[in-house]
Scaffold this active site. Structure first.
Site, short mmCIF file in Angstrom:
data_model
loop_
_atom_site.label_atom_id
_atom_site.label_comp_id
_atom_site.label_asym_id
_atom_site.label_seq_id
_atom_site.Cartn_x
_atom_site.Cartn_y
_atom_site.Cartn_z
N PHE A 263 20.99 -61.12 21.88
CA PHE A 263 20.13 -62.30 21.83
C PHE A 263 20.90 -63.50 21.34
CE2 PHE A 263 19.89 -60.36 17.67
CZ PHE A 263 19.91 -61.44 16.80
N CYS A 264 20.35 -64.68 21.61
CA CYS A 264 20.91 -65.94 21.13
C CYS A 264 19.78 -66.96 21.06
CB CYS A 264 22.05 -66.42 22.02
SG CYS A 264 21.57 -66.66 23.74
N THR A 265 20.08 -68.22 20.85
CA THR A 265 19.05 -69.23 20.61
C THR A 265 18.13 -69.42 21.80
OG1 THR A 265 20.61 -70.39 19.17
CG2 THR A 265 18.62 -71.58 19.82
N ILE B 258 15.70 -66.63 21.23
CA ILE B 258 14.92 -66.65 19.99
C ILE B 258 13.79 -67.67 20.08
CG2 ILE B 258 15.03 -67.07 17.49
CD1 ILE B 258 18.12 -66.46 17.82
N LYS C 182 23.45 -72.80 23.43
CA LYS C 182 22.41 -71.83 23.22
C LYS C 182 22.68 -70.55 23.95
CE LYS C 182 20.19 -75.54 24.11
NZ LYS C 182 21.19 -76.42 23.61
#
Length: 305
Positions: free
Chosen positions: A174-176, A203, A305
């Site tokens: 996962f990431c932003t 996220i 992101k």
């Protein structure tokens, strides 16, 4: 109330330089500010403006080659979180340093926010945070592995040194907003990793859609504008930014003796030289003069992101 839109799209732009003038002009005409990156592999960025302005820019982007199905994440801001509009040409819209990676050809399996909790709770799943150390520090998913990278370009080397830790594990990344984990999962698929998943919408989408009482997220999510962090429901968090090292700080950190606005904080005071401090103080002086003249001087990291 202003709309903040975080967006990216991997698609082929044979001549990204030709797209820049029209996009920049439209943003300025509509009072939209922020940062957009263009490269041969697509577009990435975060922009802010009125509802009408954001809709105009998003409509333009959807008309670009391969962008008809563009998805984006929206949040709000009481004040404009960017000082100006930047449209820049880059080699990559998120820098990984792996020129052969192509998320349009192969990528991990998308997981909707509503299904994410079940996935990361499975005993055979390893959860990996693909963001940088300063982002992970203020918030992450429970039991997530922190690669402790200072830039996304360090991720391939980290994986090579640590892949033995994940033998016979499914990977959930996962990431932003989704762009880093989409590129990372594409690279891992090319490396022969069989089961790799990533959080669709990142996220930000999870914090928007998953009720706080059901959440497996702890802390705040760093964002690349002057709001600094967001919490559940995409509420603005309580962090501020050290304008010397660009790391997020809690309000109480600004009361520490190491903190000098725009010059240093407790995290970076040992990292900068006397010459740096002198330069930063002069910069702060110029910012104060600009504000006194009614000019804005807001800075933010470029989107990754």
């Amino acid at each position: 109330m202003l709309i903040v839109a975080a967006l990216y799209k991997f698609t082929s732009f044979p001549d990204p330089a030709a797209l820049k003038p029209g996009l920049a002009k439209l943003c300025c005409q509509n009072g939209v500010r922020g940062s957009l990156l263009l490269a041969r592999e697509g577009i990435n960025g975060t922009i802010a403006g009125t509802r009408e302005g954001i809709d105009a820019v998003l409509g333009h982007i959807r008309g670009l080659p391969g962008c008809a199905d563009l998805e984006w994440k929206e949040s709000t801001a009481d004040e404009m979180p960017f000082g100006r509009m930047k449209v820049r040409l880059k080699k990559e819209i998120v820098t990984m340093g792996q020129p052969d990676v192509d998320p349009t050809a192969s990528v991990g399996r998308y997981v909707d926010p509503s299904e994410w909790n079940d996935l990361i709770s499975a005993p055979d799943v390893a959860v990996i945070d693909t963001r940088n150390d300063y982002e992970v520090e203020i918030g992450t998913f429970e039991n997530a592995v922190d690669p402790e990278t200072t830039s996304f370009g360090e991720f391939p080397a980290w994986w090579e040194a640590n892949k033995h830790r994940f033998h016979n594990k499914r990977l959930a990344m996962f990431c932003t907003g989704g762009i880093r984990c989409e590129k990372a999962t594409s690279w891992l698929v090319e490396q022969g990793v069989d089961e790799v998943y990533h959080l669709k919408g990142g996220i930000l989408k999870y914090l928007e859609e998953v009720p706080e009482q059901d959440s497996k997220w702890h802390g705040a999510c760093f964002v690349f504008d002057q709001r600094v962090s967001l919490e559940h429901g995409l509420r603005e968090g309580g962090h501020v930014l050290c304008h010397a090292c660009r790391r997020p700080l809690l309000p109480e950190d600004t009361q520490r003796p190491e903190y000098e606005p725009g010059v240093s904080c407790h995290r970076c005071i040992s990292e900068i030289s006397d010459a740096d401090r002198a330069r930063f103080r002069e910069r702060q002086k110029q910012i104060a003069l600009a504000r006194a003249r009614g000019e804005e001087h807001l800075g933010a990291r470029e989107p990754s992101k």
